[in-house]
Scaffold this motif. Structure first.
Motif, PDB file in Angstrom:
ATOM      1  N   ARG A   1      33.698  37.330  54.615  1.00 10.01           N
ATOM      2  CA  ARG A   1      35.013  37.861  53.343  1.00 10.01           C
ATOM      3  C   ARG A   1      35.613  35.298  53.818  1.00 10.01           C
ATOM      4  O   ARG A   1      36.035  35.589  52.529  1.00 10.01           O
ATOM      5  N   GLU A   2      35.856  34.911  54.210  1.00 11.15           N
ATOM      6  CA  GLU A   2      36.244  33.690  54.631  1.00 11.15           C
ATOM      7  C   GLU A   2      35.694  33.014  54.234  1.00 11.15           C
ATOM      8  O   GLU A   2      35.514  31.759  53.197  1.00 11.15           O
ATOM      9  N   GLN A   3      34.079  33.326  54.422  1.00  8.45           N
ATOM     10  CA  GLN A   3      32.481  32.019  53.620  1.00  8.45           C
ATOM     11  C   GLN A   3      32.530  32.650  51.839  1.00  8.45           C
ATOM     12  O   GLN A   3      32.857  31.036  51.528  1.00  8.45           O
ATOM     13  N   ALA A   4      32.833  33.986  51.639  1.00  8.33           N
ATOM     14  CA  ALA A   4      33.408  34.579  49.953  1.00  8.33           C
ATOM     15  C   ALA A   4      34.656  33.711  49.509  1.00  8.33           C
ATOM     16  O   ALA A   4      33.879  33.244  48.160  1.00  8.33           O
ATOM     17  N   ILE A   5      35.217  34.015  49.939  1.00  8.05           N
ATOM     18  CA  ILE A   5      36.328  32.420  49.489  1.00  8.05           C
ATOM     19  C   ILE A   5      36.410  31.095  50.052  1.00  8.05           C
ATOM     20  O   ILE A   5      36.767  30.023  48.553  1.00  8.05           O
ATOM     21  N   ALA A   6      35.861  30.266  50.710  1.00  8.14           N
ATOM     22  CA  ALA A   6      35.124  29.773  50.400  1.00  8.14           C
ATOM     23  C   ALA A   6      34.634  28.722  49.252  1.00  8.14           C
ATOM     24  O   ALA A   6      34.510  27.948  48.411  1.00  8.14           O
ATOM     25  N   LEU A   7      33.656  29.226  48.784  1.00  7.32           N
ATOM     26  CA  LEU A   7      33.316  29.352  48.409  1.00  7.32           C
ATOM     27  C   LEU A   7      32.632  28.958  46.430  1.00  7.32           C
ATOM     28  O   LEU A   7      33.302  28.471  46.244  1.00  7.32           O
ATOM     29  N   LEU A   8      34.445  30.205  46.141  1.00  6.13           N
ATOM     30  CA  LEU A   8      34.497  30.738  45.353  1.00  6.13           C
ATOM     31  C   LEU A   8      35.929  29.190  45.354  1.00  6.13           C
ATOM     32  O   LEU A   8      35.675  28.745  44.133  1.00  6.13           O
TER      33      LEU A   8
ATOM     34  N   GLN B   1      37.950  38.759  41.488  1.00  2.00           N
ATOM     35  CA  GLN B   1      36.562  38.514  41.852  1.00  2.00           C
ATOM     36  C   GLN B   1      35.730  39.650  43.376  1.00  2.00           C
ATOM     37  O   GLN B   1      34.650  39.890  43.254  1.00  2.00           O
ATOM     38  N   LEU B   2      36.517  39.260  44.234  1.00  2.94           N
ATOM     39  CA  LEU B   2      36.143  39.828  45.460  1.00  2.94           C
ATOM     40  C   LEU B   2      37.084  41.460  45.291  1.00  2.94           C
ATOM     41  O   LEU B   2      36.878  41.946  46.526  1.00  2.94           O
ATOM     42  N   ASP B   3      37.438  42.095  44.257  1.00  2.00           N
ATOM     43  CA  ASP B   3      38.465  42.900  44.739  1.00  2.00           C
ATOM     44  C   ASP B   3      39.330  43.859  46.029  1.00  2.00           C
ATOM     45  O   ASP B   3      39.345  43.899  46.363  1.00  2.00           O
ATOM     46  N   LEU B   4      39.853  42.636  45.707  1.00  3.40           N
ATOM     47  CA  LEU B   4      41.113  42.521  46.724  1.00  3.40           C
ATOM     48  C   LEU B   4      42.611  42.363  46.783  1.00  3.40           C
ATOM     49  O   LEU B   4      43.055  41.396  45.462  1.00  3.40           O
ATOM     50  N   GLY B   5      43.803  42.008  47.268  1.00  4.20           N
ATOM     51  CA  GLY B   5      45.373  42.797  46.820  1.00  4.20           C
ATOM     52  C   GLY B   5      46.016  40.975  46.617  1.00  4.20           C
ATOM     53  O   GLY B   5      44.976  40.410  47.741  1.00  4.20           O
ATOM     54  N   LEU B   6      46.226  40.598  46.151  1.00  2.00           N
ATOM     55  CA  LEU B   6      46.779  39.320  46.301  1.00  2.00           C
ATOM     56  C   LEU B   6      46.781  38.225  47.745  1.00  2.00           C
ATOM     57  O   LEU B   6      47.321  37.565  48.886  1.00  2.00           O
ATOM     58  N   ALA B   7      48.079  39.598  48.568  1.00  2.00           N
ATOM     59  CA  ALA B   7      48.375  39.459  49.350  1.00  2.00           C
ATOM     60  C   ALA B   7      46.918  39.352  50.957  1.00  2.00           C
ATOM     61  O   ALA B   7      47.447  38.392  51.513  1.00  2.00           O
ATOM     62  N   THR B   8      45.826  39.878  50.544  1.00  2.00           N
ATOM     63  CA  THR B   8      45.158  39.891  51.117  1.00  2.00           C
ATOM     64  C   THR B   8      44.517  38.450  51.119  1.00  2.00           C
ATOM     65  O   THR B   8      44.287  37.455  52.317  1.00  2.00           O
TER      66      THR B   8
ATOM     67  N   LEU C   1      31.065  43.188  43.308  1.00  2.00           N
ATOM     68  CA  LEU C   1      31.059  44.336  42.466  1.00  2.00           C
ATOM     69  C   LEU C   1      31.967  44.262  41.141  1.00  2.00           C
ATOM     70  O   LEU C   1      32.804  43.475  40.930  1.00  2.00           O
ATOM     71  N   LEU C   2      31.434  45.797  40.768  1.00  2.00           N
ATOM     72  CA  LEU C   2      32.497  46.233  39.273  1.00  2.00           C
ATOM     73  C   LEU C   2      32.529  47.075  39.405  1.00  2.00           C
ATOM     74  O   LEU C   2      32.347  48.383  39.213  1.00  2.00           O
ATOM     75  N   HIS C   3      34.481  47.160  39.100  1.00  2.00           N
ATOM     76  CA  HIS C   3      35.317  48.689  39.345  1.00  2.00           C
ATOM     77  C   HIS C   3      34.865  49.624  40.379  1.00  2.00           C
ATOM     78  O   HIS C   3      35.639  50.740  40.506  1.00  2.00           O
ATOM     79  N   MET C   4      34.301  48.694  41.560  1.00  2.00           N
ATOM     80  CA  MET C   4      34.768  49.246  42.725  1.00  2.00           C
ATOM     81  C   MET C   4      35.659  49.437  43.856  1.00  2.00           C
ATOM     82  O   MET C   4      36.313  48.416  43.507  1.00  2.00           O
ATOM     83  N   ASN C   5      36.171  50.641  44.148  1.00  2.00           N
ATOM     84  CA  ASN C   5      37.101  50.955  45.193  1.00  2.00           C
ATOM     85  C   ASN C   5      36.401  49.791  46.492  1.00  2.00           C
ATOM     86  O   ASN C   5      35.788  49.750  46.938  1.00  2.00           O
TER      87      ASN C   5
END
Length: 218
Positions: free
Chosen positions: A165-172, A185-192, A38-42
């Protein structure tokens, strides 16, 4: 890396045709969009789409297979849609203030393999014919680019036990991204991001990021 490839494509399109937000995705053998970038997407808009509306989307890959018409505006797709599905999807558009959408589908050997969504919200006007012509020119370049698209690595047994989502984070994480990079990169908050990392450490028993990557990618 797939994430870099998708973002490069999105930034290239954003320089030529203005839009409020963009999404890049792969198209699997079942003609389903996956591996969104995603780019600029909520993030809430995207999650609502995936959870409730994607099956009513007239621009989903299974309905946009024709290589001769690889740039598909929303108005054209909705004109072919059943009335009930159109009503449901219009509800999604209104709920998130989306004024217009256009889809660009890339093909390899006549099979759709990737796509880019461009969405306009707020004060931006719907896509004009000149926009569609520019996108058609870019689509030819996208076709060439996706033939060089890196393959997604097959998940290891350890990855199969994680959420998408965990798989995406693991790959990054394997690429050495920081928490701030992950959030962007994943358009998430730091706390998330931190919550997902805690869950990854708990599931794997790892005590450091290095050990986590080693356990997930032996």
């Amino acid at each position: 890396m797939h994430e870099d490839f998708g973002l490069h494509c999105l930034h290239a399109f954003s320089r030529v045709v203005p839009a409020s937000c963009f999404a890049f995705y792969r198209i699997d053998e079942q003609l389903r969009a996956r591996d969104f970038q995603l780019l600029h997407m909520n993030a809430r808009t995207h999650r609502d789409y995936l959870d409730h509306y994607r099956d009513f989307d007239p621009l989903q890959p299974s309905l946009c297979q024709d290589e001769r018409h690889a740039v598909v505006p929303l108005r054209e797709a909705m004109a072919r849609q059943a009335r009930d599905s159109r009503r449901i999807y219009q509800g999604f558009l209104v709920r998130h203030g989306i004024r217009d959408v256009v889809e660009v589908i890339a093909h390899d050997r006549q099979r759709p393999v990737a796509g880019i969504s461009l969405l306009r919200t707020g004060d931006l006007t719907p896509f004009a014919n000149e926009d569609l012509q520019r996108l058609d020119g870019l689509r030819s370049l996208l076709d060439l680019a996706v033939r060089q698209m890196p393959e997604q690595p097959l998940p290891t047994d350890a990855l199969l036990g994680l959420t998408p989502r965990e798989q995406a984070i693991a790959l990054l994480l394997r690429e050495g991204l920081t928490n701030k990079d992950l959030a962007r990169q994943l358009d998430l908050g730091l706390a998330t991001v931190k919550t997902h990392l805690i869950n990854l450490f708990r599931k794997t028993g790892a005590r450091s990021r290095t050990e986590l990557v080693r356990k997930l990618f032996p």
